[in-house]
Design an enzyme around this catalytic site. Sequence first.
Site, PDB file in Angstrom:
ATOM      1  N   HIS A 170       0.826   5.115   1.291  1.00  0.00           N
ATOM      2  CA  HIS A 170       0.061   5.912   2.251  1.00  0.00           C
ATOM      3  C   HIS A 170       0.684   7.303   2.366  1.00  0.00           C
ATOM      4  O   HIS A 170       1.913   7.435   2.455  1.00  0.00           O
ATOM      5  CB  HIS A 170       0.075   5.208   3.618  1.00  0.00           C
ATOM      6  CG  HIS A 170      -0.712   5.936   4.657  1.00  0.00           C
ATOM      7  ND1 HIS A 170      -2.092   5.856   4.736  1.00  0.00           N
ATOM      8  CD2 HIS A 170      -0.325   6.804   5.636  1.00  0.00           C
ATOM      9  CE1 HIS A 170      -2.510   6.626   5.729  1.00  0.00           C
ATOM     10  NE2 HIS A 170      -1.464   7.202   6.285  1.00  0.00           N
ATOM     11  N   ASN A 220       0.862  -1.190   0.000  1.00  0.00           N
ATOM     12  CA  ASN A 220       0.000   0.000   0.000  1.00  0.00           C
ATOM     13  C   ASN A 220       0.893   1.232   0.000  1.00  0.00           C
ATOM     14  O   ASN A 220       1.990   1.220   0.561  1.00  0.00           O
ATOM     15  CB  ASN A 220      -0.879   0.000   1.257  1.00  0.00           C
ATOM     16  CG  ASN A 220      -1.842   1.180   1.290  1.00  0.00           C
ATOM     17  OD1 ASN A 220      -2.443   1.532   0.280  1.00  0.00           O
ATOM     18  ND2 ASN A 220      -1.975   1.805   2.451  1.00  0.00           N
TER      19      ASN A 220
HETATM   20  C1  GRF Z   1      -2.459   8.536  -2.577  1.00  0.00           C
HETATM   21  O1  GRF Z   1      -2.157   9.742  -1.905  1.00  0.00           O
HETATM   22  C2  GRF Z   1      -2.146   7.366  -1.691  1.00  0.00           C
HETATM   23  O2  GRF Z   1      -1.145   7.617  -0.770  1.00  0.00           O
HETATM   24  C3  GRF Z   1      -3.443   7.147  -0.958  1.00  0.00           C
HETATM   25  O3  GRF Z   1      -4.447   7.422  -1.918  1.00  0.00           O
HETATM   26  C4  GRF Z   1      -3.935   8.366  -2.858  1.00  0.00           C
HETATM   27  C5  GRF Z   1      -4.188   7.779  -4.207  1.00  0.00           C
HETATM   28  O4  GRF Z   1      -4.015   8.701  -5.234  1.00  0.00           O
HETATM   29  N1  GRF Z   1      -3.528   5.810  -0.442  1.00  0.00           N
HETATM   30  P1  GRF Z   1      -4.063   8.268  -6.752  1.00  0.00           P
HETATM   31  O5  GRF Z   1      -5.418   7.624  -7.018  1.00  0.00           O
HETATM   32  O6  GRF Z   1      -2.932   7.328  -7.004  1.00  0.00           O
HETATM   33  O7  GRF Z   1      -3.924   9.554  -7.518  1.00  0.00           O
END
Ligand code: GRF
Length: 192
Positions: free
Chosen positions: A114, A112
């Site tokens: 984050h 994941n």
């Molecule tokens: C990212 O900031 C990630 O850290 C979080 O959700 C967001 C996803 O953004 N888990 P994207 O859909 O990849 O633009």
Amino acid sequence: MNLPLRIAVLGSGTGSNFAAILDAIHARTLRAEIVLALTDEPTSTFLTLAQNDHLPTAVIDCGPHPLRTTDASQQAIHDHLLAARPDVIVLAGFMRILKDPTLTTFADRILNVHPSLLPQFKGRHAVRDALASGQTTTGCTVHLVIPEIDAGRVLAQASVPILPTDTEATLHARIKQTEHTLLPQVLSTWPH
Ligand code: GRF
């Protein structure tokens, strides 16, 4: 020579991290193929990105409540992943909590990304919470997924400054830029 890394990506939203993975594959800095792009959001940009690249996709109806993904949809996610035979699964903005049977079947193979320096600011409001903390630095983390939310082993982190003028949106955009470098880097050196 090793075969390309088989990556399954799960996303729900804008898919900018997914786009960063695709860019790295196209630029050949990441030797990989996307074996599945799975989403719970049929109108997401994430899905459009996959369709534009003619990648295998799956759209799973996870039910109306974001925090209560049905058992049937957890099973459907698992079955799609099993059929795709990924080496690694990436949660790239997937807004559902992934549970068993997927977590057990693919233990230590689910990542994941984050938007904070874990263990700081777990949960859905990591960027807002970092801004409210008054700290001058936050960042992003790539970690393994375990049943406890945002608590699996950290694989890589990068820090990002918080500017006095930041809003949640500007800070999140700056964090995402860093995520877009960090996530493909972690994948290019998989397994960890
Ligand atoms: C990212 O900031 C990630 O850290 C979080 O959700 C967001 C996803 O953004 N888990 P994207 O859909 O990849 O633009």
